[in-house]
Every structure is written in structure tokens, then in C-alpha cells.
Design a protein around this motif. Structure first.
Motif, short mmCIF file in Angstrom:
data_model
loop_
_atom_site.label_atom_id
_atom_site.label_comp_id
_atom_site.label_asym_id
_atom_site.label_seq_id
_atom_site.Cartn_x
_atom_site.Cartn_y
_atom_site.Cartn_z
N ALA A 1 0.85 -1.19 0.00
CA ALA A 1 0.00 0.00 0.00
C ALA A 1 0.89 1.25 0.00
O ALA A 1 1.87 1.32 0.73
N SER A 2 0.55 2.19 -0.84
CA SER A 2 1.35 3.42 -0.93
C SER A 2 0.82 4.46 0.05
O SER A 2 -0.26 4.33 0.62
N ARG A 3 1.61 5.51 0.24
CA ARG A 3 1.17 6.62 1.11
C ARG A 3 -0.11 7.24 0.54
O ARG A 3 -1.03 7.58 1.28
N GLY A 4 -0.16 7.36 -0.80
CA GLY A 4 -1.36 7.91 -1.43
C GLY A 4 -2.57 7.04 -1.17
O GLY A 4 -3.69 7.53 -0.99
N GLY A 5 -2.37 5.72 -1.16
CA GLY A 5 -3.47 4.80 -0.89
C GLY A 5 -4.03 4.99 0.50
O GLY A 5 -5.25 4.92 0.73
N LYS A 6 -3.14 5.24 1.46
CA LYS A 6 -3.58 5.47 2.84
C LYS A 6 -4.33 6.80 2.96
O LYS A 6 -5.33 6.89 3.69
N VAL A 7 -3.86 7.81 2.24
CA VAL A 7 -4.56 9.10 2.23
C VAL A 7 -5.94 8.93 1.62
O VAL A 7 -6.93 9.47 2.12
N THR B 1 -8.33 8.97 -5.29
CA THR B 1 -8.67 7.60 -5.69
C THR B 1 -8.24 7.33 -7.13
O THR B 1 -7.63 6.30 -7.42
N ILE B 2 -8.55 8.26 -8.02
CA ILE B 2 -8.18 8.09 -9.43
C ILE B 2 -6.68 8.22 -9.62
O ILE B 2 -6.06 7.43 -10.35
N ALA B 3 -6.06 9.19 -8.94
CA ALA B 3 -4.61 9.40 -9.08
C ALA B 3 -3.82 8.19 -8.59
O ALA B 3 -2.86 7.76 -9.24
N THR B 4 -4.23 7.61 -7.47
CA THR B 4 -3.52 6.44 -6.95
C THR B 4 -3.75 5.22 -7.84
O THR B 4 -2.88 4.35 -7.94
N ALA B 5 -4.90 5.15 -8.49
CA ALA B 5 -5.16 4.04 -9.41
C ALA B 5 -4.17 4.09 -10.57
O ALA B 5 -3.59 3.06 -10.96
N VAL B 6 -3.96 5.28 -11.12
CA VAL B 6 -2.99 5.45 -12.21
C VAL B 6 -1.59 5.07 -11.73
O VAL B 6 -0.83 4.38 -12.43
N ASP B 7 -1.25 5.50 -10.52
CA ASP B 7 0.07 5.20 -9.95
C ASP B 7 0.26 3.69 -9.78
O ASP B 7 1.33 3.15 -10.10
#
Length: 206
Positions: free
Chosen positions: A127-133, A173-179
């Protein structure tokens, strides 16, 4: 000699199971009288808040006490997705959140989960930091929309805050999906498994 895994019968896993069991209770309370029952809305908010607190406690407790288990690793994200998914769907059912936002977020969650299994042979995607946010913003937005906002003073301010956080959650949500997709593609092409496959292919071509 490998250290044996702790027994799954422990407090962190019990809290995870409790969170899963609270999901239908939360949904039932929120749907009472089409979501128009103020008292039930507050009860639903209370159940959701307890579930969110257990999410924080079980992970911290498992790591601090050395109680991380395979069951916990599998059940914890399932409990998280069940709670947020149920919250979004139920709020859309009672007209608080547009269905298209719910569909986008849930489709993202299901898609990323499927992608994790797709690349599992090449490695684990943490899980990334963005995912946790993203998870935090989703939970905060759901919690605000569960409240009977029309009964609160300065309703427009609370509703504006809820919408601002929901939109932020949608963007993240969309940004982390792309990442995650980019990381998955990189993992599939640079993993040890991919390297060995390329070497075998090169050897056959000689």
C-alpha cells in the motif's frame, strides 16, 4: 529456523472480524425510513466511527505486539473495502451521494485488487502513502454524509465540507489508481521472474 506465525486467535484479528460484523448493522441503521430517521442516522454514524477506530487499532496493535498473521493480512483489507463500499452504496441508495461517484470508487477498488493478483507472481505491491490518504479521505467523507446534516447548525458549511472532502477523495482515488497501474507494469517488466523469462527467450533465439 523460521519463527512460527502467531495464532490467528488474537485481539487484532478479533477487532477485524468485529469490523466486518458491524457492516450490516451500519447499513441497516442508515437505511431506516429511507435514511430520514435522525436518531438512526446518528446511531449509524456511531457504528461507522467505532468500525473506523478498530481499523486503526488492530493494525497498530498487531505490529506492536508481533501478532501479524496471514488471516489478518487478508481479512483487514476485506473489512476496509466492505465498510467503505457499503457506506458509499447505502448513501447513494438514500440519495446523499451520486451513483457515478460510488461506481468510480468501487470500480477502482475492485480493479486494483484484481491487478494485485495479476502481478502477484512477480512480487507484492505494498500500500502506498497515497493509498492510505485515499482511505482516510473516503472514510472521513462517508462519516460526514452519514450525519443528518440537515439537523446541524450552519448546514451549508457542513455539507460544503463533506462535498469538498468527497471530491478530494475521488481525485486521490483516481490518481492512486494510475500510480498503481504504472507500478504494476514496471513490476511485471523488471521483476526477477521477468528477467529469467527474458533470458530463456534469448537463449532459445540463439
Amino acid at each position: 529456523m523460521p519463527i512460527p506465525e502467531p495464532s490467528p486467535w488474537n485481539l487484532p484479528n478479533a477487532l477485524t472480524v468485529l469490523r466486518i460484523l458491524l457492516v450490516p448493522v451500519f447499513v441497516w441503521l442508515l437505511l431506516q425510513h429511507g435514511g430520514e430517521d435522525t436518531a438512526m442516522r446518528w446511531w449509524a454514524w456511531g457504528v461507522f466511527a467505532v468500525a473506523i477506530v478498530t481499523d486503526r487499532i488492530d493494525g497498530d496493535l498487531a505490529r506492536a505486539k508481533g501478532l501479524v498473521t496471514t488471516f489478518g493480512k487478508v481479512a483487514d483489507p476485506i473489512a476496509d473495502k466492505a465498510l467503505t463500499g457499503a457506506g458509499l452504496i447505502t448513501l447513494s441508495m438514500i440519495g446523499e451521494i451520486p451513483w457515478w461517484i460510488t461506481v468510480v470508487i468501487i470500480a477502482r477498488e475492485l480493479g486494483i485488487t484484481a491487478m494485485r493478483f495479476w502481478v502477484i507472481r512477480h512480487g507484492v505491491m505494498p500500500a502506498s502513502r497515497g493509498g492510505k490518504v485515499k482511505t482516510f479521505l473516503q472514510a472521513l467523507a462517508i462519516g460526514l454524509f452519514v450525519m443528518p446534516l440537515s439537523t446541524l447548525p450552519v448546514e451549508w458549511l457542513w455539507r460544503g465540507l463533506a462535498w469538498a472532502i468527497l471530491i478530494a477523495a475521488l481525485v486521490v482515488t483516481i490518481a492512486t489508481a494510475v500510480d498503481y497501474v504504472m507500478k504494476a507494469m514496471t513490476l511485471r517488466s523488471t521483476s526477477e521472474r521477468a528477467r529469467l523469462k527474458q533470458e530463456r527467450k534469448a537463449a532459445r533465439g540463439r
